[in-house]
Design an enzyme around this catalytic site. Structure first.
Site, PDB file in Angstrom:
ATOM      1  N   SER A 122       0.899  -1.196   0.082  1.00  0.00           N
ATOM      2  CA  SER A 122      -0.115  -0.010   0.021  1.00  0.00           C
ATOM      3  C   SER A 122       0.930   1.289  -0.137  1.00  0.00           C
ATOM      4  CB  SER A 122      -0.880   0.078   1.156  1.00  0.00           C
ATOM      5  OG  SER A 122      -1.876  -0.729   0.904  1.00  0.00           O
ATOM      6  N   ASP A 158      -6.971  -0.308   2.130  1.00  0.00           N
ATOM      7  CA  ASP A 158      -5.781   0.293   2.544  1.00  0.00           C
ATOM      8  C   ASP A 158      -6.137   1.712   3.050  1.00  0.00           C
ATOM      9  OD1 ASP A 158      -5.426  -2.082   1.109  1.00  0.00           O
ATOM     10  OD2 ASP A 158      -4.795  -1.266  -0.827  1.00  0.00           O
TER      11      ASP A 158
HETATM   12  C1  GLA Z   1      -5.508  -4.318  -3.117  1.00  0.00           C
HETATM   13  C2  GLA Z   1      -6.731  -3.343  -2.766  1.00  0.00           C
HETATM   14  C3  GLA Z   1      -7.538  -3.591  -1.810  1.00  0.00           C
HETATM   15  C4  GLA Z   1      -7.964  -4.991  -1.345  1.00  0.00           C
HETATM   16  C5  GLA Z   1      -6.637  -5.803  -1.903  1.00  0.00           C
HETATM   17  C6  GLA Z   1      -7.068  -7.369  -1.656  1.00  0.00           C
HETATM   18  O1  GLA Z   1      -4.774  -3.979  -1.836  1.00  0.00           O
HETATM   19  O2  GLA Z   1      -6.244  -1.873  -2.853  1.00  0.00           O
HETATM   20  O3  GLA Z   1      -8.782  -2.633  -1.720  1.00  0.00           O
HETATM   21  O4  GLA Z   1      -8.805  -5.406  -2.507  1.00  0.00           O
HETATM   22  O5  GLA Z   1      -6.093  -5.413  -2.878  1.00  0.00           O
HETATM   23  O6  GLA Z   1      -7.525  -7.567  -0.722  1.00  0.00           O
END
Ligand code: GLA
Length: 432
Positions: free
Chosen positions: A141, A198
């Site tokens: 993230s 995230d």
């Molecule tokens: C990414 C996305 C989240 C989530 C994950 C999977 O991190 O940003 O919103 O969907 O994938 O869980």
């Protein structure tokens, strides 16, 4: 033995000094304020945030820092310490879906979304410098950390200009609104249709706890997680396999889920098996219902993989999260708690690999080898298709597990993995 590459988080004071210096080097004057926001790992609950499921992420010690000063001419200038990135400027009124095609979309999309949502009266412009130790493209993230630190910055600047405006970052309710703006920026300006986990954890995390987030309404609950006290640690394995969420694979899974949600006539897919933490159905029943709907031929099924398998993952993952929550609710954790948690993590990986099909050889090898080397459980974390895995390991065995993964990667010609240790840290904040 060759040294492992550990990506430890920088000490905060040094990091603040670095981002301030980057600002001065580029813009030639002192920044007014500095903000930071963390990256995250998700303990469990993968690919269910956009289905209204419950997820359990924690904020990492690794953070993105932004130094900022307001401008009055409506121009946003953004610079970064990241190798090869160029300082870019854009007029606030030129920001629109489809109009920003570089990484600065994650920055300038945020004040745009705040204004769209009525959280800012106007975007008067700003100079912004970015410096981060959240590994990029690692599924940890880095983009949400960037968006959330920028959201805090614009929130603070707006309240600085107008003493009657309440600082949104001062309350959890306000932070929830800022998260909505960050999600909108990522979906509409950066073009990644992600689900909100995230941004929610980066803005609303609590030190020492995992956050359960019920993505039907983004209500959160803190679950204290003291792995060190249990002699354990959460090893993050950054596979360094290339990973991107706006390349179509993520969107395809999401489209499959949306089609099912439409077909069932239920807004939240996961409510087919649970209502929050109350279990009310089972996966086989829901899959059988789907088969009836699909064989009636009334729904259009997108994608080449089987939508039924997507459904199985989403529903079974929600049940694994509910089991995890109940494990922690059962009182003081015992050895049994941790081995059960390990099993749930490993089962989550199998489901993401076999049903949801979002893993890749590097993630599968990282998980298999970590388990062979003694991990209690392991799984990919984040969006998948590269990125990182997490392994629940005995603290004394962390290095041995990491070495085993490193060797396995070397013998297969994969990129060298990087490692970090995840402890639940604080949410986005101003730095002084
Ligand atoms: C990414 C996305 C989240 C989530 C994950 C999977 O991190 O940003 O919103 O969907 O994938 O869980």
């Amino acid at each position: 033995m060759t040294e492992l590459v550990w990506k430890t988080a920088q000490e905060t004071g040094a990091h603040v000094a670095r981002v301030r210096q980057a600002f001065i080097d580029e813009f030639g004057y002192e920044p007014a304020r500095v903000f930071s926001a963390p990256g995250r790992v998700n303990l469990i609950g993968e690919h269910i945030d956009y289905n209204g499921g419950i997820v359990m992420p924690l904020a990492l010690p690794h953070r993105t820092f932004v130094a900022i000063s307001p401008r009055t001419d409506g121009v946003l200038r953004v610079t970064s310490t990241q190798d090869g990135s160029e300082t870019t400027g854009i007029a606030a009124d030129a920001i629109a879906p489809g109009a920003v095609d570089s990484w600065i979309a994650y920055v300038v999309g945020v004040p745009w979304a705040m204004r769209e949502l009525g959280l800012l009266d106007e975007v008067t412009g700003a100079d912004i410098a970015v410096d981060s130790d959240v590994p990029l493209g690692a599924g940890l993230s880095s983009s949400a950390a960037l968006e959330c630190s920028v959201a805090l910055a614009f929130d603070a600047l707006a309240s600085g200009n107008d003493s009657s405006r309440q600082l949104l970052a001062a309350t959890d309710e306000g932070r929830k609104k800022l998260a909505t703006a960050c999600i909108k920026a990522e979906n509409e300006i950066a073009g990644a249709n992600t689900g909100g986990m995230d941004q929610s954890i980066s803005l609303r995390a609590s030190q020492g706890s995992v956050l359960t987030i019920d993505c039907r309404d983004f209500a959160t609950t803190k679950v204290p997680l003291d792995l060190a006290a249990a002699g354990l640690s959460l090893l993050v394995i950054d596979t360094r396999a290339p990973h991107q969420l706006n390349d179509g694979q993520y969107a395809k899974r999401r489209a499959g889920c949306d089609a099912m949600a439409d077909a069932f006539g239920e807004k939240f897919l996961s409510s087919l098996v649970t209502d929050g933490t109350e279990v009310k159905g089972d996966v086989d029943d829901a899959v059988a219902r789907w088969r009836e709907i699909a064989s009636a031929g009334e729904v259009e099924v997108p994608g080449e993989y089987t939508v039924e398998a997507l459904l199985r993952h989403v529903l079974s993952e929600q049940l694994r999260v509910v089991e995890t929550i109940k494990l922690f609710e059962a009182g003081e954790p015992t050895a049994g708690t941790w081995s059960k948690l390990g099993e749930l993590l490993t089962a989550s990986h199998a489901s993401l690999r076999d049903d949801y099909q979002v893993t890749c050889p590097e993630l599968d090898v990282a998980v298999d080898v970590a388990l062979e080397a003694g991990a209690l459980g392991a799984r990919m974390t984040g969006g998948g298709f590269g990125g990182s895995a997490v392994a629940l390991v005995r603290a004394g065995e962390q290095d041995a597990v990491a070495h085993a993964v490193r060797e396995a990667f070397a013998s297969r010609g994969f990129n060298e993995p990087h490692f970090l240790s995840a402890t639940p840290e604080e949410s986005a904040r101003e730095e002084f």
